[in-house]
Design a protein around this motif. Structure first.
Motif, PDB file in Angstrom:
ATOM      1  N   PHE A  63     -11.055   8.240   0.806  1.00  0.00           N
ATOM      2  CA  PHE A  63     -10.293   8.511  -0.415  1.00  0.00           C
ATOM      3  C   PHE A  63      -8.931   9.122  -0.084  1.00  0.00           C
ATOM      4  O   PHE A  63      -7.925   8.775  -0.711  1.00  0.00           O
ATOM      5  N   TYR A  64      -8.895  10.000   0.898  1.00  0.00           N
ATOM      6  CA  TYR A  64      -7.637  10.634   1.304  1.00  0.00           C
ATOM      7  C   TYR A  64      -6.638   9.588   1.793  1.00  0.00           C
ATOM      8  O   TYR A  64      -5.460   9.621   1.435  1.00  0.00           O
ATOM      9  N   SER A  65      -7.111   8.626   2.575  1.00  0.00           N
ATOM     10  CA  SER A  65      -6.205   7.575   3.047  1.00  0.00           C
ATOM     11  C   SER A  65      -5.768   6.679   1.890  1.00  0.00           C
ATOM     12  O   SER A  65      -4.606   6.244   1.839  1.00  0.00           O
ATOM     13  N   PHE A  66      -6.662   6.433   0.944  1.00  0.00           N
ATOM     14  CA  PHE A  66      -6.280   5.672  -0.255  1.00  0.00           C
ATOM     15  C   PHE A  66      -5.207   6.433  -1.039  1.00  0.00           C
ATOM     16  O   PHE A  66      -4.247   5.834  -1.531  1.00  0.00           O
ATOM     17  N   CYS A  67      -5.370   7.749  -1.149  1.00  0.00           N
ATOM     18  CA  CYS A  67      -4.374   8.576  -1.842  1.00  0.00           C
ATOM     19  C   CYS A  67      -3.002   8.393  -1.220  1.00  0.00           C
ATOM     20  O   CYS A  67      -2.004   8.208  -1.932  1.00  0.00           O
ATOM     21  N   PHE A  68      -2.924   8.434   0.109  1.00  0.00           N
ATOM     22  CA  PHE A  68      -1.623   8.315   0.750  1.00  0.00           C
ATOM     23  C   PHE A  68      -1.038   6.912   0.621  1.00  0.00           C
ATOM     24  O   PHE A  68       0.184   6.754   0.599  1.00  0.00           O
ATOM     25  N   THR A  69      -1.891   5.915   0.489  1.00  0.00           N
ATOM     26  CA  THR A  69      -1.389   4.565   0.217  1.00  0.00           C
ATOM     27  C   THR A  69      -0.740   4.522  -1.165  1.00  0.00           C
ATOM     28  O   THR A  69       0.378   4.022  -1.336  1.00  0.00           O
ATOM     29  N   VAL A  70      -1.430   5.066  -2.150  1.00  0.00           N
ATOM     30  CA  VAL A  70      -0.894   5.099  -3.513  1.00  0.00           C
ATOM     31  C   VAL A  70       0.359   5.967  -3.582  1.00  0.00           C
ATOM     32  O   VAL A  70       1.343   5.622  -4.252  1.00  0.00           O
ATOM     33  N   ILE A  71       0.345   7.086  -2.886  1.00  0.00           N
ATOM     34  CA  ILE A  71       1.515   7.970  -2.844  1.00  0.00           C
ATOM     35  C   ILE A  71       2.714   7.237  -2.259  1.00  0.00           C
ATOM     36  O   ILE A  71       3.836   7.353  -2.771  1.00  0.00           O
ATOM     37  N   GLY A  72       2.499   6.482  -1.205  1.00  0.00           N
ATOM     38  CA  GLY A  72       3.586   5.716  -0.602  1.00  0.00           C
ATOM     39  C   GLY A  72       4.174   4.705  -1.561  1.00  0.00           C
ATOM     40  O   GLY A  72       5.399   4.549  -1.653  1.00  0.00           O
ATOM     41  N   ILE A  73       3.316   4.031  -2.303  1.00  0.00           N
ATOM     42  CA  ILE A  73       3.787   3.057  -3.293  1.00  0.00           C
ATOM     43  C   ILE A  73       4.566   3.769  -4.394  1.00  0.00           C
ATOM     44  O   ILE A  73       5.649   3.334  -4.797  1.00  0.00           O
ATOM     45  N   CYS A  74       4.043   4.882  -4.880  1.00  0.00           N
ATOM     46  CA  CYS A  74       4.729   5.656  -5.921  1.00  0.00           C
ATOM     47  C   CYS A  74       6.077   6.179  -5.418  1.00  0.00           C
ATOM     48  O   CYS A  74       7.074   6.123  -6.136  1.00  0.00           O
TER      49      CYS A  74
END
Length: 142
Positions: free
Chosen positions: A36-47
């Motif tokens: 989940f943490y790695s998914f968060c950083f993927t979404v953060i990067g897109i945002c």
């Protein structure tokens, strides 16, 4: 000072968020928490890309850098204030989005102001010094 505190806060987030997620949402499951943490950083990067590429420049030309810095600080504060109280991982991630958007309003505005209004060599030292301090904070946190 704002740049230093911004980087210090980000360094702290990288260090403790995984443990917070694991203890709060994933019943001490390191694998699920890490995924989940790695998914968060993927979404953060897109945002971060979307706000930096599509939103920042039009806002800067319409309202100027001061409202962007104030608005960014308000967004970041709201996100950080809400995030620990979110009942689900999805809401935790949603609370991260104003933090990212606020950061993308603050950093280019403050560093851009420094570059435009101070000696360029001095502004380089401010930016480099902030980055160096952040690196030391990250190393000490690990």
């Amino acid at each position: 000072t704002s740049g230093f505190l911004l980087i210090l806060g980000f360094a702290s987030v990288e260090s403790i968020t995984g443990f917070f997620l694991m203890d709060t949402y994933f019943d001490h499951d390191e694998v699920k928490s890490g995924q989940f943490y790695s998914f968060c950083f993927t979404v953060i990067g897109i945002c971060a890309f979307l706000t930096g590429f599509f939103i920042y420049r039009p806002l800067l030309s319409k309202v100027g850098w001061r409202p962007l810095v104030v608005g960014g600080a308000i967004f970041r504060t709201a996100g950080f204030a809400v995030q620990p109280y979110t009942p689900t991982p999805a809401l935790f991630l949603a609370a991260w989005m104003p933090i990212v958007a606020g950061t993308n309003c603050i950093i280019p505005s403050t560093f851009g102001w420094v570059y435009d209004n101070l000696d360029h060599a001095f502004s380089f030292h401010i930016c480099a010094g902030t980055t160096l301090v952040a690196a030391v904070c990250i190393l000490l946190a690990v």
